[in-house]
Scaffold this motif. Structure first.
Motif, PDB file in Angstrom:
ATOM      1  N   MET A  98     -54.579   1.032  48.793  1.00 23.06           N
ATOM      2  CA  MET A  98     -54.093   1.577  50.062  1.00 23.06           C
ATOM      3  C   MET A  98     -55.258   1.956  50.982  1.00 23.06           C
ATOM      4  SD  MET A  98     -50.778   1.501  49.724  1.00 23.06           S
ATOM      5  CE  MET A  98     -51.098   0.047  48.712  1.00 23.06           C
ATOM      6  N   LEU A  99     -56.291   2.588  50.392  1.00 26.26           N
ATOM      7  CA  LEU A  99     -57.458   2.977  51.189  1.00 26.26           C
ATOM      8  C   LEU A  99     -58.169   1.747  51.732  1.00 26.26           C
ATOM      9  CD1 LEU A  99     -59.420   5.151  52.214  1.00 26.26           C
ATOM     10  CD2 LEU A  99     -60.626   4.954  50.013  1.00 26.26           C
ATOM     11  N   GLY A 100     -58.344   0.753  50.864  1.00 31.43           N
ATOM     12  CA  GLY A 100     -58.980  -0.475  51.326  1.00 31.43           C
ATOM     13  C   GLY A 100     -58.208  -1.135  52.445  1.00 31.43           C
ATOM     14  N   ASP A 101     -56.880  -1.156  52.320  1.00 31.10           N
ATOM     15  CA  ASP A 101     -56.052  -1.748  53.367  1.00 31.10           C
ATOM     16  C   ASP A 101     -56.152  -0.967  54.673  1.00 31.10           C
ATOM     17  OD1 ASP A 101     -55.269  -3.692  51.641  1.00 31.10           O
ATOM     18  OD2 ASP A 101     -53.249  -2.912  51.303  1.00 31.10           O
ATOM     19  N   ARG A 133     -47.639 -13.343  60.238  1.00 26.56           N
ATOM     20  CA  ARG A 133     -48.425 -13.783  59.090  1.00 26.56           C
ATOM     21  C   ARG A 133     -49.198 -15.077  59.358  1.00 26.56           C
ATOM     22  NH1 ARG A 133     -43.300 -15.370  58.570  1.00 26.56           N
ATOM     23  NH2 ARG A 133     -42.797 -17.395  57.623  1.00 26.56           N
ATOM     24  N   SER A 134     -48.744 -15.880  60.350  1.00 22.74           N
ATOM     25  CA  SER A 134     -49.397 -17.162  60.630  1.00 22.74           C
ATOM     26  C   SER A 134     -50.066 -17.185  62.006  1.00 22.74           C
ATOM     27  CB  SER A 134     -48.369 -18.308  60.534  1.00 22.74           C
ATOM     28  OG  SER A 134     -47.784 -18.357  59.251  1.00 22.74           O
ATOM     29  N   ASP A 135     -50.240 -16.018  62.630  1.00 20.84           N
ATOM     30  CA  ASP A 135     -50.815 -15.983  63.981  1.00 20.84           C
ATOM     31  C   ASP A 135     -52.255 -16.489  63.993  1.00 20.84           C
ATOM     32  OD1 ASP A 135     -48.453 -14.973  64.849  1.00 20.84           O
ATOM     33  OD2 ASP A 135     -49.194 -12.948  65.282  1.00 20.84           O
ATOM     34  N   ASP A 136     -53.096 -15.958  63.094  1.00 22.98           N
ATOM     35  CA  ASP A 136     -54.500 -16.345  62.996  1.00 22.98           C
ATOM     36  C   ASP A 136     -55.016 -15.872  61.641  1.00 22.98           C
ATOM     37  OD1 ASP A 136     -55.251 -13.548  63.257  1.00 22.98           O
ATOM     38  OD2 ASP A 136     -54.969 -13.780  65.418  1.00 22.98           O
ATOM     39  N   ILE A 137     -56.284 -16.175  61.335  1.00 21.54           N
ATOM     40  CA  ILE A 137     -56.827 -15.828  60.021  1.00 21.54           C
ATOM     41  C   ILE A 137     -56.860 -14.321  59.805  1.00 21.54           C
ATOM     42  CG2 ILE A 137     -59.217 -15.847  60.846  1.00 21.54           C
ATOM     43  CD1 ILE A 137     -60.016 -16.945  58.099  1.00 21.54           C
ATOM     44  N   ASN A 138     -57.050 -13.569  60.888  1.00 17.54           N
ATOM     45  CA  ASN A 138     -57.102 -12.109  60.782  1.00 17.54           C
ATOM     46  C   ASN A 138     -55.751 -11.559  60.336  1.00 17.54           C
ATOM     47  OD1 ASN A 138     -58.328  -9.523  61.124  1.00 17.54           O
ATOM     48  ND2 ASN A 138     -57.267  -9.323  63.083  1.00 17.54           N
ATOM     49  N   TRP A 197     -51.664  -9.863  56.200  1.00 18.16           N
ATOM     50  CA  TRP A 197     -50.377 -10.039  55.537  1.00 18.16           C
ATOM     51  C   TRP A 197     -50.556 -10.239  54.035  1.00 18.16           C
ATOM     52  CZ3 TRP A 197     -48.384 -14.610  53.212  1.00 18.16           C
ATOM     53  CH2 TRP A 197     -47.042 -14.501  52.811  1.00 18.16           C
ATOM     54  N   LEU A 198     -51.611 -10.945  53.632  1.00 17.32           N
ATOM     55  CA  LEU A 198     -51.884 -11.130  52.210  1.00 17.32           C
ATOM     56  C   LEU A 198     -52.148  -9.793  51.517  1.00 17.32           C
ATOM     57  CD1 LEU A 198     -54.155 -14.319  52.235  1.00 17.32           C
ATOM     58  CD2 LEU A 198     -51.838 -14.127  51.292  1.00 17.32           C
ATOM     59  N   CYS A 199     -52.840  -8.896  52.215  1.00 12.63           N
ATOM     60  CA  CYS A 199     -53.060  -7.556  51.662  1.00 12.63           C
ATOM     61  C   CYS A 199     -51.726  -6.865  51.407  1.00 12.63           C
ATOM     62  CB  CYS A 199     -53.900  -6.713  52.626  1.00 12.63           C
ATOM     63  SG  CYS A 199     -55.625  -7.208  52.758  1.00 12.63           S
ATOM     64  N   SER A 200     -50.803  -6.966  52.368  1.00  7.78           N
ATOM     65  CA  SER A 200     -49.502  -6.317  52.235  1.00  7.78           C
ATOM     66  C   SER A 200     -48.685  -6.943  51.109  1.00  7.78           C
ATOM     67  CB  SER A 200     -48.737  -6.425  53.562  1.00  7.78           C
ATOM     68  OG  SER A 200     -47.485  -5.801  53.477  1.00  7.78           O
ATOM     69  N   ARG A 201     -48.754  -8.256  50.989  1.00  7.79           N
ATOM     70  CA  ARG A 201     -48.045  -8.930  49.894  1.00  7.79           C
ATOM     71  C   ARG A 201     -48.575  -8.462  48.543  1.00  7.79           C
ATOM     72  NH1 ARG A 201     -49.604 -14.928  48.547  1.00  7.79           N
ATOM     73  NH2 ARG A 201     -51.348 -13.685  47.744  1.00  7.79           N
ATOM     74  N   ASN A 202     -49.875  -8.348  48.429  1.00 12.35           N
ATOM     75  CA  ASN A 202     -50.474  -7.893  47.178  1.00 12.35           C
ATOM     76  C   ASN A 202     -50.057  -6.463  46.849  1.00 12.35           C
ATOM     77  OD1 ASN A 202     -51.742 -10.334  46.927  1.00 12.35           O
ATOM     78  ND2 ASN A 202     -53.752  -9.596  47.562  1.00 12.35           N
ATOM     79  N   ASP A 203     -49.855  -5.643  47.892  1.00  9.26           N
ATOM     80  CA  ASP A 203     -49.411  -4.265  47.678  1.00  9.26           C
ATOM     81  C   ASP A 203     -48.060  -4.236  46.962  1.00  9.26           C
ATOM     82  OD1 ASP A 203     -51.662  -3.337  48.927  1.00  9.26           O
ATOM     83  OD2 ASP A 203     -50.683  -2.974  50.858  1.00  9.26           O
TER      84      ASP A 203
END
Length: 215
Positions: A57-60, A137-142, A147-153
């Motif tokens: 959570m802190l990293g995110d 989630r598909s707007d740009d690499i940022n 979104w990948l961080c949120s999925r991993n959460d």
């Protein structure tokens, strides 16, 4: 006609960035609150899995703050932000591995009830964040890496709940340790993917810049 199209594209991009900024502020707040709550409960309960998830959570939260900073910047800055996210995930993954190893040596089972309650709270908060980020989630690499961080959460939250059930059933530290290690591996794999994609985009941006500046 072409000028009008360009103006429309610019306006659409501004609207998109404004929407992204609003979403990022919201998920930043969610992750900051969850970090404080989960770290405190994890420390009190002696749960390696909860502490690992709280560090996520802190990293995110740091990741989302940096994403906000580069939101209106160019491709190179967004790729650098994604690269930084990958490095943050790499560091936290190694930290979690160390914490899990220490808990395995200590051998004291965590408080399963506290793990389960905090795990449910974290799952609810991260589900909200995931829903907010879904459309971007598909707007740009940022935004993709965010979104990948949120999925991993969500995956980590489900694993914490499974660990809590196993700790309660077996009265053992090992389910908690195993989940801590699993979360660390998830961090490290995601870090690898994000770093790889960011380096590729930085290389492509560098090639484009070289072509523009070539005599």
């Amino acid at each position: 006609m072409s000028a009008g199209c360009c103006d429309a594209d610019d306006e659409a991009l501004v609207v998109l960035r404004d929407r992204q900024r609003t979403v990022l502020w919201m998920v930043l707040g969610i992750n900051a609150v969850l970090f404080v709550a989960e770290f405190g409960v994890g420390w009190w309960a002696g749960s390696s899995a909860l502490l690992a998830d709280s560090l996520d959570m802190l990293g995110d939260a740091f990741v989302y703050a940096f994403s906000l900073w580069v939101l209106h910047r160019g491709t190179r800055w967004r790729a650098r932000a994604a690269l930084s996210k990958g490095v943050v995930q790499l560091v936290f993954g190694l930290m979690v591995l160390g914490q899990a190893a220490w808990r395995a040596v200590d051998g004291t089972p965590p408080v399963a009830d506290a793990m389960a309650i905090m795990g449910l709270v974290a799952l609810a908060g991260n589900t909200w964040a995931f829903a907010l980020l879904w459309r971007h989630r598909s707007d740009d690499i940022n935004m993709t890496s965010t979104w990948l961080c949120s999925r991993n959460d969500l995956i980590a939250n489900a694993a914490v709940l499974a660990a809590a059930a196993a700790v309660w059933q077996l009265d053992s530290v090992w389910p908690d340790v195993i989940v801590g290690v699993a979360i660390a591996v998830l961090f490290l794999r995601t870090a690898r993917d994000v770093i790889r994609d960011a380096r590729r985009e930085l290389a492509e941006a560098g090639e484009e810049l070289a072509e523009v500046t070539a005599p």
